[in-house]
Design a protein around this motif. Structure first.
Motif, PDB file in Angstrom:
ATOM      1  N   THR A 618     -48.747  49.342  45.345  1.00 35.13           N
ATOM      2  CA  THR A 618     -48.557  49.056  44.336  1.00 35.13           C
ATOM      3  C   THR A 618     -47.926  49.982  43.234  1.00 35.13           C
ATOM      4  O   THR A 618     -47.918  49.134  42.017  1.00 35.13           O
ATOM      5  N   GLN A 619     -48.626  50.517  43.056  1.00 38.49           N
ATOM      6  CA  GLN A 619     -48.651  51.889  42.386  1.00 38.49           C
ATOM      7  C   GLN A 619     -46.424  51.822  42.688  1.00 38.49           C
ATOM      8  O   GLN A 619     -45.979  51.971  41.382  1.00 38.49           O
ATOM      9  N   GLU A 620     -46.114  51.795  43.062  1.00 31.32           N
ATOM     10  CA  GLU A 620     -44.362  52.315  43.603  1.00 31.32           C
ATOM     11  C   GLU A 620     -44.070  50.396  42.821  1.00 31.32           C
ATOM     12  O   GLU A 620     -43.145  50.823  41.926  1.00 31.32           O
ATOM     13  N   VAL A 621     -44.421  49.311  42.804  1.00 34.99           N
ATOM     14  CA  VAL A 621     -43.217  48.315  42.375  1.00 34.99           C
ATOM     15  C   VAL A 621     -43.933  48.295  40.956  1.00 34.99           C
ATOM     16  O   VAL A 621     -43.465  47.771  40.006  1.00 34.99           O
ATOM     17  N   LEU A 622     -45.319  49.200  40.259  1.00 31.12           N
ATOM     18  CA  LEU A 622     -45.516  48.902  38.798  1.00 31.12           C
ATOM     19  C   LEU A 622     -44.887  49.533  37.776  1.00 31.12           C
ATOM     20  O   LEU A 622     -44.347  49.665  37.041  1.00 31.12           O
ATOM     21  N   LYS A 623     -44.152  51.156  38.655  1.00 37.32           N
ATOM     22  CA  LYS A 623     -43.505  51.575  38.365  1.00 37.32           C
ATOM     23  C   LYS A 623     -41.521  50.916  38.373  1.00 37.32           C
ATOM     24  O   LYS A 623     -41.319  51.308  37.064  1.00 37.32           O
ATOM     25  N   ILE A 624     -41.724  49.948  38.787  1.00 37.17           N
ATOM     26  CA  ILE A 624     -40.183  49.549  38.865  1.00 37.17           C
ATOM     27  C   ILE A 624     -40.832  48.782  37.406  1.00 37.17           C
ATOM     28  O   ILE A 624     -39.740  48.817  36.636  1.00 37.17           O
ATOM     29  N   ALA A 625     -42.361  47.855  37.198  1.00 35.62           N
ATOM     30  CA  ALA A 625     -41.845  46.427  36.049  1.00 35.62           C
ATOM     31  C   ALA A 625     -42.060  47.671  35.267  1.00 35.62           C
ATOM     32  O   ALA A 625     -41.611  47.076  34.379  1.00 35.62           O
ATOM     33  N   ALA A 626     -42.161  49.008  35.019  1.00 33.94           N
ATOM     34  CA  ALA A 626     -42.633  49.437  33.975  1.00 33.94           C
ATOM     35  C   ALA A 626     -41.516  49.550  33.035  1.00 33.94           C
ATOM     36  O   ALA A 626     -41.016  49.981  32.053  1.00 33.94           O
ATOM     37  N   CYS A 627     -40.479  50.205  34.535  1.00 35.50           N
ATOM     38  CA  CYS A 627     -38.354  49.814  33.558  1.00 35.50           C
ATOM     39  C   CYS A 627     -38.661  48.461  33.003  1.00 35.50           C
ATOM     40  O   CYS A 627     -37.219  49.165  32.751  1.00 35.50           O
ATOM     41  N   ILE A 628     -38.914  46.956  33.972  1.00 37.20           N
ATOM     42  CA  ILE A 628     -37.790  46.283  33.238  1.00 37.20           C
ATOM     43  C   ILE A 628     -38.046  46.273  32.104  1.00 37.20           C
ATOM     44  O   ILE A 628     -37.392  45.494  31.066  1.00 37.20           O
ATOM     45  N   GLY A 629     -39.678  46.364  32.156  1.00 38.99           N
ATOM     46  CA  GLY A 629     -39.692  45.772  30.538  1.00 38.99           C
ATOM     47  C   GLY A 629     -41.925  45.279  30.618  1.00 38.99           C
ATOM     48  O   GLY A 629     -42.596  45.516  31.978  1.00 38.99           O
ATOM     49  N   ASN A 630     -42.217  45.359  29.589  1.00 41.09           N
ATOM     50  CA  ASN A 630     -43.803  44.837  29.606  1.00 41.09           C
ATOM     51  C   ASN A 630     -43.296  42.997  30.002  1.00 41.09           C
ATOM     52  O   ASN A 630     -44.958  43.276  30.687  1.00 41.09           O
ATOM     53  N   GLN A 631     -42.532  41.805  29.902  1.00 43.33           N
ATOM     54  CA  GLN A 631     -42.696  40.997  31.002  1.00 43.33           C
ATOM     55  C   GLN A 631     -41.432  41.237  32.382  1.00 43.33           C
ATOM     56  O   GLN A 631     -40.643  42.444  32.411  1.00 43.33           O
ATOM     57  N   PHE A 632     -41.989  40.961  33.683  1.00 36.40           N
ATOM     58  CA  PHE A 632     -40.782  40.810  34.871  1.00 36.40           C
ATOM     59  C   PHE A 632     -41.431  39.789  35.478  1.00 36.40           C
ATOM     60  O   PHE A 632     -42.723  39.344  35.142  1.00 36.40           O
ATOM     61  N   ASP A 633     -40.513  39.705  36.069  1.00 44.58           N
ATOM     62  CA  ASP A 633     -40.869  38.401  37.039  1.00 44.58           C
ATOM     63  C   ASP A 633     -40.526  39.253  38.678  1.00 44.58           C
ATOM     64  O   ASP A 633     -39.780  40.068  39.258  1.00 44.58           O
ATOM     65  N   LEU A 634     -40.903  38.327  39.481  1.00 49.36           N
ATOM     66  CA  LEU A 634     -41.808  38.715  41.189  1.00 49.36           C
ATOM     67  C   LEU A 634     -40.261  38.018  41.142  1.00 49.36           C
ATOM     68  O   LEU A 634     -39.524  39.217  42.129  1.00 49.36           O
ATOM     69  N   ASP A 635     -39.422  37.792  41.346  1.00 49.80           N
ATOM     70  CA  ASP A 635     -37.590  37.805  41.641  1.00 49.80           C
ATOM     71  C   ASP A 635     -37.212  39.209  41.043  1.00 49.80           C
ATOM     72  O   ASP A 635     -35.819  39.249  42.706  1.00 49.80           O
ATOM     73  N   THR A 636     -36.764  39.266  40.340  1.00 49.75           N
ATOM     74  CA  THR A 636     -36.379  40.713  39.712  1.00 49.75           C
ATOM     75  C   THR A 636     -37.003  42.037  40.986  1.00 49.75           C
ATOM     76  O   THR A 636     -36.299  42.791  40.918  1.00 49.75           O
ATOM     77  N   LEU A 637     -38.168  41.684  40.288  1.00 54.22           N
ATOM     78  CA  LEU A 637     -38.834  43.099  41.348  1.00 54.22           C
ATOM     79  C   LEU A 637     -38.801  43.123  42.793  1.00 54.22           C
ATOM     80  O   LEU A 637     -38.159  44.281  43.578  1.00 54.22           O
ATOM     81  N   ALA A 638     -38.081  41.641  43.123  1.00 53.27           N
ATOM     82  CA  ALA A 638     -37.924  41.743  45.124  1.00 53.27           C
ATOM     83  C   ALA A 638     -36.795  42.457  45.434  1.00 53.27           C
ATOM     84  O   ALA A 638     -36.143  42.475  45.951  1.00 53.27           O
ATOM     85  N   LEU A 639     -35.846  41.402  44.170  1.00 50.49           N
ATOM     86  CA  LEU A 639     -34.327  42.054  44.124  1.00 50.49           C
ATOM     87  C   LEU A 639     -34.360  43.785  44.642  1.00 50.49           C
ATOM     88  O   LEU A 639     -33.754  44.734  45.026  1.00 50.49           O
ATOM     89  N   VAL A 640     -35.296  43.774  43.771  1.00 47.05           N
ATOM     90  CA  VAL A 640     -34.351  45.526  42.924  1.00 47.05           C
ATOM     91  C   VAL A 640     -35.741  46.149  44.459  1.00 47.05           C
ATOM     92  O   VAL A 640     -35.104  47.565  44.238  1.00 47.05           O
TER      93      VAL A 640
END
Length: 735
Positions: A618-640
């Motif tokens: 969970t921490q790892e995915v949240l790190k990626i999400a924080a780099c993407i922005g305040n808003q993020f989506d599942l498609d982009t997270l899955a891709l990255v």
């Protein structure tokens, strides 16, 4: 049988017996399960109906939640079958009668209390399972005609989250049934949805049960919302109901969740007191309600402390705007001081005036995206409009086209949903630089005027203005200065400790002053120690003097910052420093032990500590999400993350469950289990969006990344997103 149902709508292994209900969106029929030769009830969508994602989601959600529940008062879910590009939900067949039908004739006080007591027991069980039903109403309650045994049905919009937030939507797009939803389910109460929302819906149901009519009467959706938010229902004593029962139902119908019953066991006790007297043939004597009503859930009240004057100033501004003026009001203060909470208090009067509230947020990590908050705000407005009737949409189409002329495509390029209202538009000449920005600003100004009317005042909330780009600040100048728009209230929030006299925001505000445009600034100070003491006392369910030692420590650590205070208390509870004393019936804290803890005064570092209690994935995915922005989506997270959406959704669940991130729709539920859905082919088309609950959590997630690795994180994200864009462009060219 007289059935018009084609054979292919019946799942394999079942035989149609009879149709029970054939509505516009739902088809319910009785069938025989061939393998066991048992009768079942099957719910699906009519074959002629255009398939909607919300229907697929409701079927899956009801199956996911229903199969985990085991209570005699809850309908048993047997299977979820793929059928004709949709789902068929298979349930036990009890052949009972909906309470909504039995309400056609009067129900005695004793029978009504018998039914109510069972419903309270069911809600107690759901509370133990951490399930929110969110659609308690007579139509979802089945009764055995002779024994009056109860079964609750339809968990299609139920939730496994302990608390949900409800964004402002068009009333027609809200979950639940308008006549029965709790005030916070309207999205206009500045409050979250939790188990007490079901208590309110039960209150509406019981009022109808005892009075033979609903507590409110309305002829259009927005009026229903206003009734639930602001209108006081009549007392059941006016319908001949004993005062104790009337007061019990009134307690369930309290506008604020803190004033309702706080536990189903407390409600059960009071119902039993009433039923015992009625069964003995006695009149129900008045008694003090809630004597056994103790909540063992750790709940921090959502009401505002120490902000009465600021809220009144804000509401006064909206009253003036509703009379025809236009105003800019700024709310300034440190991060976490409660700027958004104060601004959201304007939701209630907006509903009464049938106005629109839209909001956008500037992102500290994406400051180079022009107009980002304005675009978010207007896209949310389109979402509200698209829930309106065809005639209303036709009206808006005419009005928009009148002002944008042949330039509608300029707005559609940034507000794609607008095309669903005004249709496809001709291409426009390409412009560059200042000329292009001036054209865009002019169009947005005219576009805003369309939705700022006497019948529909418009409130635009722009959050985190300290991170606004220059183009957005110029547009703000235009809206509030050069092209004055009536019935418009623009609310802006910014961190005054992050701006200075030469900051672009301050320079723009100075320019507005020079143009003769006036605006107010509400500067929010930290809460007083007395306010913090009342918050802690309300949280611990104890007297203020008992809470004082802990509240002094909390104030020392948080300096009266509301966000830090609530997170600090949540952290103490998570670390089991705050525990529930069953005998004393309130929460208590081992102050000596807490004082010995190495507790940081830095809010971001405190948030980092909370995030580090989450699973590593969970921490790892949240790190990626924080780099993407305040808003993020599942498609982009899955891709990255180079993983599938199901796994990413699973990894995000602990953060979602803890309220550290929030889903922007109910679509996240589609990934709440790992059933194979490729047989109906819709999973790949789902976009699930999230956002951090607060900027501090985004900062904390970003702080989890070692400083030397941050460039690598951002480079990887950029490369993968760029590759996705190139692949998509090539695919579009191919077609």
């Amino acid at each position: 049988m007289g059935s018009s149902i084609p054979h292919n709508i019946i799942p394999n292994g079942y035989e149609l017996l009879e149709i029970l209900h054939e509505g516009k969106n739902t088809l319910v029929y009785r069938a025989r399960r061939l393998k066991e030769k048992t009768s079942v009830v099957i719910k699906t969508t009519p074959p002629q109906m255009a398939l909607r994602f919300s229907d697929h989601l409701a079927f899956r959600n009801q199956f996911t939640i229903g199969q985990t529940l085991n209570h005699p008062g809850i309908i048993q879910i047997l299977a979820l079958e793929p059928c004709h590009q949709t789902y068929a939900l298979v349930m036990e067949d009890v052949q009972w009668t909906p309470l909504s039908e039995m309400l056609q004739s009067s129900i005695s006080l004793k029978d009504g209390l018998t039914i109510a007591l069972q419903l309270a027991d069911i809600l107690h069980y759901l509370g133990q399972q951490r399930v929110l039903h969110k659609d308690i109403k007579p139509g979802n309650i089945l009764l055995h005609p002779q024994t009056l045994q109860v079964k609750l049905i339809d968990f299609g919009i139920a939730s496994l989250l302990p608390k949900e937030t409800q964004e402002i939507k068009n009333p027609n797009a809200l979950e639940g049934t308008l006549a029965y939803i709790a005030p916070e389910q309207t999205g206009r109460m500045n409050r979250g949805i939790d188990f007490r929302s079901d208590f309110y819906s039960l209150g509406v149901t019981l009022f109808e049960l005892f009075a033979g009519q609903l507590p409110f009467q309305a002829d259009e959706p927005v009026v229903w919302l206003h009734c639930h938010i602001a209108q006081i229902p009549p007392s059941l004593t006016e319908f001949g109901v004993p005062g104790a029962v009337a007061n019990l139902v009134a307690k369930l119908l309290a506008k604020n969740a803190e004033d309702r019953y706080q536990s189903a066991l407390g409600l059960k006790h009071d119902l039993e007191c009433c039923l015992t007297q009625v069964t003995a043939g006695e009149e129900i004597e008045p008694f003090k309600l809630g004597l056994r009503d103790v909540c063992d859930r750790f709940l921090i009240p959502e009401k505002l402390y120490g902000r009465k004057a600021e809220v009144k100033t804000l509401l006064d501004a909206f009253d003036r705007v509703a009379q025809g003026s236009s105003e800019l009001m700024l709310v300034a203060g440190f991060s976490g001081i409660g700027k958004t909470a104060v601004i959201n208090e304007v939701h209630k009067p907006i509903t009464q005036k049938k106005g629109y509230f839209i909001k956008g947020k500037f992102d500290q990590f994406n400051r180079n995206i022009p107009f980002s908050a304005f675009v978010q705000a207007f896209r949310s407005l389109m979402g509200q409009l698209l829930g309106e009737s065809d005639s209303d949409l036709a009206h808006w189409k005419t009005r928009v086209l009148e002002v944008v002329g042949e330039s509608g495509q300029v707005l559609i390029d940034v507000i794609p949903e607008l095309e669903h209202i005004i249709g496809k538009q001709p291409t426009v000449p390409e412009l560059s630089g200042t000329v292009a920005q001036n054209r865009f600003n002019l169009l947005v100004g005219q576009f805003t005027q369309v939705f700022s009317t006497q019948n529909h005042p418009l409130v635009i909330f722009l959050d985190d203005l300290q991170w606004a780009d220059s183009a957005s600040l110029n547009l703000l100048n235009l809206l509030m200065g050069k092209s004055k728009t009536d019935y418009l209230l623009v609310l802006g929030a910014y961190r005054d400790n992050e701006v200075f006299s030469a900051h672009p925001l301050m320079l723009q505000l100075d320019e507005l002053k020079q143009q003769g445009s006036s605006f107010q600034t509400l500067a929010l100070a930290s809460l007083s120690q007395n306010d913090i003491n009342h918050l802690v006392a309300d949280t611990l369910l104890c007297a203020p003097d008992i809470a004082l030692p802990l509240s002094e420590l909390v104030y020392q650590k948080t300096q009266g910052n509301p966000f830090f205070t609530t997170q600090f208390l949540q952290g103490l509870h998570s670390d089991q420093q705050i525990t529930f004393d069953t005998e004393a019936r309130y929460w208590q804290c081992d102050l000596t032990q807490v004082q010995q803890l190495a507790l940081t005064d830095d809010v971001v570092m405190f948030m980092v500590g909370r995030l580090q209690t989450l699973p590593a994935s969970t921490q790892e995915v949240l790190k990626i999400a924080a780099c993407i922005g305040n808003q993020f989506d599942l498609d982009t997270l899955a891709l990255v993350c180079e993983d599938n959406k199901e796994q990413i959704a699973t990894d995000l669940w602990p953060a979602l469950n803890d309220g550290l991130i929030l889903s922007q729709s109910e679509d996240y539920k589609f990934f709440s289990n790992n059933n194979n859905d490729t047989d109906i082919g819709i999973k790949q088309d789902i976009t699930v969006s999230y956002h951090f609950m607060h900027d501090r959590f985004q900062q904390a997630a970003d702080a989890l990344i070692p400083e030397e690795d941050k460039k690598e994180y951002h480079l990887k994200i950029g490369q993968l997103l760029y590759k996705k864009r190139i692949d998509q462009d090539q695919k579009n060219q191919h077609f």
